[in-house]
Design a protein around this motif. Structure first.
Motif, PDB file in Angstrom:
ATOM      1  N   ILE A  32     -88.142  -7.663 -10.802  1.00 44.60           N
ATOM      2  CA  ILE A  32     -86.843  -8.257 -10.472  1.00 44.60           C
ATOM      3  C   ILE A  32     -85.885  -8.018 -11.635  1.00 44.60           C
ATOM      4  O   ILE A  32     -86.239  -8.241 -12.797  1.00 44.60           O
ATOM      5  CB  ILE A  32     -86.978  -9.762 -10.191  1.00 44.60           C
ATOM      6  CG1 ILE A  32     -87.989  -9.995  -9.067  1.00 44.60           C
ATOM      7  CG2 ILE A  32     -85.634 -10.375  -9.826  1.00 44.60           C
ATOM      8  CD1 ILE A  32     -88.282 -11.464  -8.809  1.00 44.60           C
ATOM      9  N   ASP A  33     -84.684  -7.589 -11.323  1.00 42.61           N
ATOM     10  CA  ASP A  33     -83.692  -7.350 -12.364  1.00 42.61           C
ATOM     11  C   ASP A  33     -83.361  -8.641 -13.104  1.00 42.61           C
ATOM     12  O   ASP A  33     -83.319  -9.727 -12.524  1.00 42.61           O
ATOM     13  CB  ASP A  33     -82.407  -6.781 -11.758  1.00 42.61           C
ATOM     14  CG  ASP A  33     -82.624  -5.394 -11.185  1.00 42.61           C
ATOM     15  OD1 ASP A  33     -83.530  -4.686 -11.660  1.00 42.61           O
ATOM     16  OD2 ASP A  33     -81.898  -5.034 -10.241  1.00 42.61           O
ATOM     17  N   ILE A  92     -86.238  -8.784  -2.689  1.00 37.96           N
ATOM     18  CA  ILE A  92     -86.612  -7.538  -2.014  1.00 37.96           C
ATOM     19  C   ILE A  92     -85.812  -7.283  -0.733  1.00 37.96           C
ATOM     20  O   ILE A  92     -85.956  -6.212  -0.124  1.00 37.96           O
ATOM     21  CB  ILE A  92     -88.121  -7.509  -1.686  1.00 37.96           C
ATOM     22  CG1 ILE A  92     -88.512  -8.689  -0.790  1.00 37.96           C
ATOM     23  CG2 ILE A  92     -88.937  -7.484  -2.964  1.00 37.96           C
ATOM     24  CD1 ILE A  92     -89.976  -8.659  -0.379  1.00 37.96           C
ATOM     25  N   VAL A  93     -84.973  -8.217  -0.316  1.00 36.16           N
ATOM     26  CA  VAL A  93     -84.092  -7.954   0.831  1.00 36.16           C
ATOM     27  C   VAL A  93     -82.675  -7.618   0.373  1.00 36.16           C
ATOM     28  O   VAL A  93     -81.774  -7.478   1.201  1.00 36.16           O
ATOM     29  CB  VAL A  93     -84.078  -9.146   1.819  1.00 36.16           C
ATOM     30  CG1 VAL A  93     -85.444  -9.333   2.455  1.00 36.16           C
ATOM     31  CG2 VAL A  93     -83.620 -10.425   1.133  1.00 36.16           C
ATOM     32  N   THR A  94     -82.476  -7.500  -0.946  1.00 33.41           N
ATOM     33  CA  THR A  94     -81.199  -7.026  -1.472  1.00 33.41           C
ATOM     34  C   THR A  94     -81.238  -5.503  -1.544  1.00 33.41           C
ATOM     35  O   THR A  94     -82.295  -4.872  -1.384  1.00 33.41           O
ATOM     36  CB  THR A  94     -80.931  -7.599  -2.868  1.00 33.41           C
ATOM     37  OG1 THR A  94     -81.919  -7.101  -3.789  1.00 33.41           O
ATOM     38  CG2 THR A  94     -81.000  -9.122  -2.847  1.00 33.41           C
ATOM     39  N   THR A  95     -80.109  -4.892  -1.813  1.00 31.36           N
ATOM     40  CA  THR A  95     -80.033  -3.434  -1.875  1.00 31.36           C
ATOM     41  C   THR A  95     -80.953  -2.870  -2.952  1.00 31.36           C
ATOM     42  O   THR A  95     -81.700  -1.917  -2.716  1.00 31.36           O
ATOM     43  CB  THR A  95     -78.584  -2.992  -2.147  1.00 31.36           C
ATOM     44  OG1 THR A  95     -77.735  -3.517  -1.110  1.00 31.36           O
ATOM     45  CG2 THR A  95     -78.480  -1.476  -2.169  1.00 31.36           C
ATOM     46  N   ARG A  96     -80.900  -3.493  -4.146  1.00 31.35           N
ATOM     47  CA  ARG A  96     -81.749  -3.019  -5.244  1.00 31.35           C
ATOM     48  C   ARG A  96     -83.220  -3.263  -4.945  1.00 31.35           C
ATOM     49  O   ARG A  96     -84.072  -2.408  -5.207  1.00 31.35           O
ATOM     50  CB  ARG A  96     -81.352  -3.749  -6.536  1.00 31.35           C
ATOM     51  CG  ARG A  96     -80.081  -3.248  -7.175  1.00 31.35           C
ATOM     52  CD  ARG A  96     -80.322  -2.002  -7.998  1.00 31.35           C
ATOM     53  NE  ARG A  96     -81.227  -2.250  -9.110  1.00 31.35           N
ATOM     54  CZ  ARG A  96     -81.853  -1.295  -9.779  1.00 31.35           C
ATOM     55  NH1 ARG A  96     -81.703  -0.036  -9.419  1.00 31.35           N
ATOM     56  NH2 ARG A  96     -82.656  -1.575 -10.793  1.00 31.35           N
ATOM     57  N   GLY A  97     -83.537  -4.422  -4.393  1.00 30.33           N
ATOM     58  CA  GLY A  97     -84.924  -4.738  -4.090  1.00 30.33           C
ATOM     59  C   GLY A  97     -85.504  -3.828  -3.024  1.00 30.33           C
ATOM     60  O   GLY A  97     -86.656  -3.368  -3.132  1.00 30.33           O
ATOM     61  N   LEU A 102     -89.003   0.549  -1.448  1.00 32.59           N
ATOM     62  CA  LEU A 102     -89.078   1.829  -0.738  1.00 32.59           C
ATOM     63  C   LEU A 102     -89.833   2.859  -1.581  1.00 32.59           C
ATOM     64  O   LEU A 102     -90.644   3.640  -1.050  1.00 32.59           O
ATOM     65  CB  LEU A 102     -87.669   2.330  -0.417  1.00 32.59           C
ATOM     66  CG  LEU A 102     -87.585   3.702   0.260  1.00 32.59           C
ATOM     67  CD1 LEU A 102     -88.310   3.692   1.597  1.00 32.59           C
ATOM     68  CD2 LEU A 102     -86.121   4.112   0.446  1.00 32.59           C
ATOM     69  N   ASP A 103     -89.571   2.874  -2.876  1.00 30.81           N
ATOM     70  CA  ASP A 103     -90.288   3.795  -3.756  1.00 30.81           C
ATOM     71  C   ASP A 103     -91.788   3.518  -3.733  1.00 30.81           C
ATOM     72  O   ASP A 103     -92.602   4.453  -3.694  1.00 30.81           O
ATOM     73  CB  ASP A 103     -89.756   3.663  -5.190  1.00 30.81           C
ATOM     74  CG  ASP A 103     -88.360   4.236  -5.340  1.00 30.81           C
ATOM     75  OD1 ASP A 103     -87.965   5.061  -4.482  1.00 30.81           O
ATOM     76  OD2 ASP A 103     -87.650   3.860  -6.300  1.00 30.81           O
ATOM     77  N   LYS A 104     -92.161   2.260  -3.733  1.00 30.38           N
ATOM     78  CA  LYS A 104     -93.578   1.900  -3.693  1.00 30.38           C
ATOM     79  C   LYS A 104     -94.179   2.272  -2.333  1.00 30.38           C
ATOM     80  O   LYS A 104     -95.331   2.704  -2.252  1.00 30.38           O
ATOM     81  CB  LYS A 104     -93.740   0.405  -3.969  1.00 30.38           C
ATOM     82  CG  LYS A 104     -93.278  -0.020  -5.356  1.00 30.38           C
ATOM     83  CD  LYS A 104     -93.316  -1.515  -5.550  1.00 30.38           C
ATOM     84  CE  LYS A 104     -94.710  -2.042  -5.654  1.00 30.38           C
ATOM     85  NZ  LYS A 104     -95.420  -1.598  -6.878  1.00 30.38           N
ATOM     86  N   TYR A 105     -93.394   2.104  -1.283  1.00 23.98           N
ATOM     87  CA  TYR A 105     -93.848   2.463   0.066  1.00 23.98           C
ATOM     88  C   TYR A 105     -94.138   3.958   0.177  1.00 23.98           C
ATOM     89  O   TYR A 105     -95.150   4.374   0.746  1.00 23.98           O
ATOM     90  CB  TYR A 105     -92.778   2.042   1.069  1.00 23.98           C
ATOM     91  CG  TYR A 105     -92.993   2.515   2.490  1.00 23.98           C
ATOM     92  CD1 TYR A 105     -93.946   1.915   3.311  1.00 23.98           C
ATOM     93  CD2 TYR A 105     -92.214   3.548   3.014  1.00 23.98           C
ATOM     94  CE1 TYR A 105     -94.139   2.355   4.620  1.00 23.98           C
ATOM     95  CE2 TYR A 105     -92.394   3.986   4.323  1.00 23.98           C
ATOM     96  CZ  TYR A 105     -93.352   3.386   5.118  1.00 23.98           C
ATOM     97  OH  TYR A 105     -93.528   3.822   6.416  1.00 23.98           O
ATOM     98  N   LYS A 106     -93.254   4.772  -0.403  1.00 28.11           N
ATOM     99  CA  LYS A 106     -93.432   6.223  -0.344  1.00 28.11           C
ATOM    100  C   LYS A 106     -94.635   6.675  -1.167  1.00 28.11           C
ATOM    101  O   LYS A 106     -95.226   7.732  -0.885  1.00 28.11           O
ATOM    102  CB  LYS A 106     -92.163   6.924  -0.842  1.00 28.11           C
ATOM    103  CG  LYS A 106     -90.972   6.790   0.104  1.00 28.11           C
ATOM    104  CD  LYS A 106     -89.752   7.507  -0.445  1.00 28.11           C
ATOM    105  CE  LYS A 106     -88.587   7.456   0.530  1.00 28.11           C
ATOM    106  NZ  LYS A 106     -87.377   8.128   0.006  1.00 28.11           N
TER     107      LYS A 106
END
Length: 261
Positions: A32-33, A92-97, A102-106
């Motif tokens: 988290i930022d 995780i439902v924000t743009t940054r999250g 998504l990176d982890k999903y890929k």
């Protein structure tokens, strides 16, 4: 000197989060930022959900300076992990999250679908409840649209509320190109290459349900109105065992029975 101090403070404030993310069993979480954690608006309502909230927040942001014993420190540490999880569900439902998840999903960080027909489709973590301490985290497959238990016991112990019930659906709304084609392929039972006849399987299922219903009704001593084949067979066997010899031959004392010659 100011630049040096600023860089040092930045490295220091990310220490607890770096440790938490790198710990075994926390691979599902993203970092988290700091700006998100220090914005009080993003933490609205969490003070009543987390014990020693302020101390826990100080620990997460690495400004904790309370001199306490080991037991108190362990309690605050537990609260800090819980607080991070609750904030994580919002982040995780924000743009940054979404971009980080998504990176982890890929990278298949959440695993692949165990269903053979899905052909190793990547999974996403999800919760079955937005309230903590109700359901553990599950893994969602967007191809077969089903959910699965994590393989690792460490992951299976994570609270599902730390990911929420909407994250996996929001991700595909924001990135619709990632939505895979639905899996319509199903396993077809075969015997020596021939498909098992569907009505035969249906009849077996119906018979099983019927027998189960009869057993339950007999146990409850309820008159079902069904013809009980098993009891009829037992009664028939009982009558045959004790039937007079003449009746068994169709006559009584040498005479016909019911008009039978």
């Amino acid at each position: 000197m100011d630049d040096f101090n600023s860089e040092t403070d930045s490295d220091y404030t990310s220490y607890w989060r770096d440790w938490f993310i790198s710990s075994r069993g926390n691979e599902y979480f993203c970092e988290i930022d700091e700006e998100y954690l220090t914005d009080r608006f993003n933490l609205t309502g969490l003070s009543t959900e987390v014990q020693y909230y302020q101390y826990a927040l100080d620990l997460v942001t690495d400004v904790f300076d309370l001199d306490c014993d080991d037991d108190m420190r362990e309690t605050i540490e537990k609260s800090a992990r819980h607080l991070y999880g609750l904030v994580h569900a919002r982040y995780i439902v924000t743009t940054r999250g979404l971009a980080k998840m998504l990176d982890k999903y890929k990278k298949n960080d959440f695993g692949k679908c165990p269903r053979v027909m899905c052909k190793s489709q990547p999974l996403l973590p999800m919760g079955q409840s937005d309230n903590p301490n109700i359901k553990a985290v599950k893994l969602y497959c967007s191809k077969c649209e089903d959910i699965y238990n994590p393989k690792s016991s460490r992951h299976a112990a994570i609270d599902g509320a730390y990911f929420g019930t909407s994250f996996h659906n929001i991700l595909f709304q924001v990135y619709p190109a990632l939505m895979p084609a639905k899996s319509y392929e199903r396993y077809s039972p075969r015997i020596y290459g021939f498909k098992v006849h569907a009505p035969a399987a249906l009849i077996r299922w119906q018979n099983g349900q019927r027998e189960d219903m009869r057993r339950r009704l007999r146990h409850l001593k309820v008159d079902s109105g069904f013809v009980d084949d098993e009891r009829d067979e037992l009664d028939t066997e009982y009558e045959e065992d004790f039937e007079p010899e003449g009746v068994a031959n169709g006559s009584v004392a040498g005479g016909p029975v019911n008009g039978m010659a």
